[in-house]
Design a protein around this motif. Structure first.
Motif, short mmCIF file in Angstrom:
data_model
loop_
_atom_site.label_atom_id
_atom_site.label_comp_id
_atom_site.label_asym_id
_atom_site.label_seq_id
_atom_site.Cartn_x
_atom_site.Cartn_y
_atom_site.Cartn_z
N VAL A 1 43.36 38.07 38.32
CA VAL A 1 44.24 37.76 39.45
C VAL A 1 44.09 38.86 40.49
O VAL A 1 44.24 40.04 40.18
CB VAL A 1 45.71 37.65 39.00
N VAL A 2 43.75 38.48 41.71
CA VAL A 2 43.58 39.46 42.78
C VAL A 2 44.59 39.27 43.90
O VAL A 2 44.63 40.04 44.84
CB VAL A 2 42.14 39.44 43.35
N GLY A 3 45.43 38.25 43.81
CA GLY A 3 46.44 38.01 44.85
C GLY A 3 47.71 38.79 44.59
O GLY A 3 47.91 39.34 43.51
N LYS A 4 48.56 38.85 45.59
CA LYS A 4 49.83 39.57 45.47
C LYS A 4 50.68 38.93 44.38
O LYS A 4 50.66 37.72 44.26
CB LYS A 4 50.59 39.52 46.80
N PRO A 5 51.41 39.70 43.59
CA PRO A 5 51.62 41.14 43.68
C PRO A 5 50.62 42.00 42.89
O PRO A 5 50.84 43.18 42.73
CB PRO A 5 53.04 41.33 43.15
N SER A 6 49.52 41.42 42.40
CA SER A 6 48.50 42.23 41.71
C SER A 6 47.92 43.25 42.68
O SER A 6 47.69 42.96 43.86
CB SER A 6 47.37 41.33 41.20
N THR A 7 47.66 44.44 42.20
CA THR A 7 47.15 45.51 43.07
C THR A 7 45.62 45.62 43.04
O THR A 7 45.07 46.57 43.58
CB THR A 7 47.76 46.87 42.68
N MET B 1 44.08 24.66 40.78
CA MET B 1 42.75 25.12 41.05
C MET B 1 42.30 26.10 39.97
O MET B 1 41.21 25.97 39.44
CB MET B 1 42.69 25.76 42.44
N VAL B 2 43.15 27.08 39.67
CA VAL B 2 42.81 28.08 38.66
C VAL B 2 42.64 27.41 37.30
O VAL B 2 41.72 27.73 36.55
CB VAL B 2 43.88 29.19 38.59
N GLY B 3 43.50 26.45 36.99
CA GLY B 3 43.41 25.73 35.73
C GLY B 3 42.09 25.01 35.57
O GLY B 3 41.50 25.01 34.48
N ALA B 4 41.61 24.41 36.63
CA ALA B 4 40.32 23.71 36.58
C ALA B 4 39.17 24.67 36.32
O ALA B 4 38.26 24.39 35.54
CB ALA B 4 40.09 22.95 37.88
N ILE B 5 39.22 25.81 36.97
CA ILE B 5 38.16 26.80 36.78
C ILE B 5 38.21 27.36 35.36
O ILE B 5 37.18 27.51 34.70
CB ILE B 5 38.26 27.92 37.84
N CYS B 6 39.41 27.66 34.87
CA CYS B 6 39.56 28.16 33.49
C CYS B 6 39.02 27.13 32.49
O CYS B 6 38.31 27.49 31.55
CB CYS B 6 41.02 28.45 33.16
N GLY B 7 39.39 25.89 32.71
CA GLY B 7 38.95 24.84 31.80
C GLY B 7 37.45 24.64 31.79
O GLY B 7 36.84 24.44 30.74
N SER B 8 36.84 24.73 32.95
CA SER B 8 35.40 24.49 33.02
C SER B 8 34.56 25.70 32.60
O SER B 8 33.44 25.55 32.14
CB SER B 8 35.00 24.04 34.43
N THR B 9 35.11 26.91 32.74
CA THR B 9 34.34 28.11 32.39
C THR B 9 34.73 28.69 31.04
O THR B 9 34.01 29.54 30.51
CB THR B 9 34.53 29.22 33.44
#
Length: 99
Positions: free
Chosen positions: A15-21, A1-9
């Motif tokens: 990154v906002v998911g764990k373990p990111s604070t 999912m992230v790869g598709a968004i990176c590729g298109s944008t």
């Protein structure tokens, strides 16, 4: 999912998911909570507990999920929570019996 968004944008995501604070920092700031007053509770050492530690919180691992006592006590385990318990219901006070 992230790869598709990176590729298109053509942009790198934050990154906002764990373990990111990221989210913890935002919520602590928004509600004026000191991170030292927060205890991160979870069942995974490598996400939940690492997230809490990275964010400067106390941590508690619950042994009724992914992490087992033997995993926690393993000499190969470098992630040590501040506390552990067998199950989350250990925090619930028993109801008084009614007659």
């Amino acid at each position: 999912m992230v790869g598709a968004i990176c590729g298109s944008t053509q942009r790198e995501p934050h990154v906002v998911g764990k373990p990111s604070t990221f989210m913890m920092d935002y919520l602590a700031d928004k509600f004026g909570i000191l991170k030292s007053q927060i205890c991160m509770v979870g069942d995974r050492l490598d996400t939940d507990i690492l997230f809490g530690q990275n964010g400067g919180c106390k941590t508690l691992v619950v042994l009724s999920g992914v992490t087992t006592l033997s995993m926690l006590q393993s000499p190969n385990n470098s992630i040590q929570p501040d506390f552990y318990t067998n199950k989350i219901s250990d925090f619930v006070a028993p109801k008084a019996a009614t007659v």
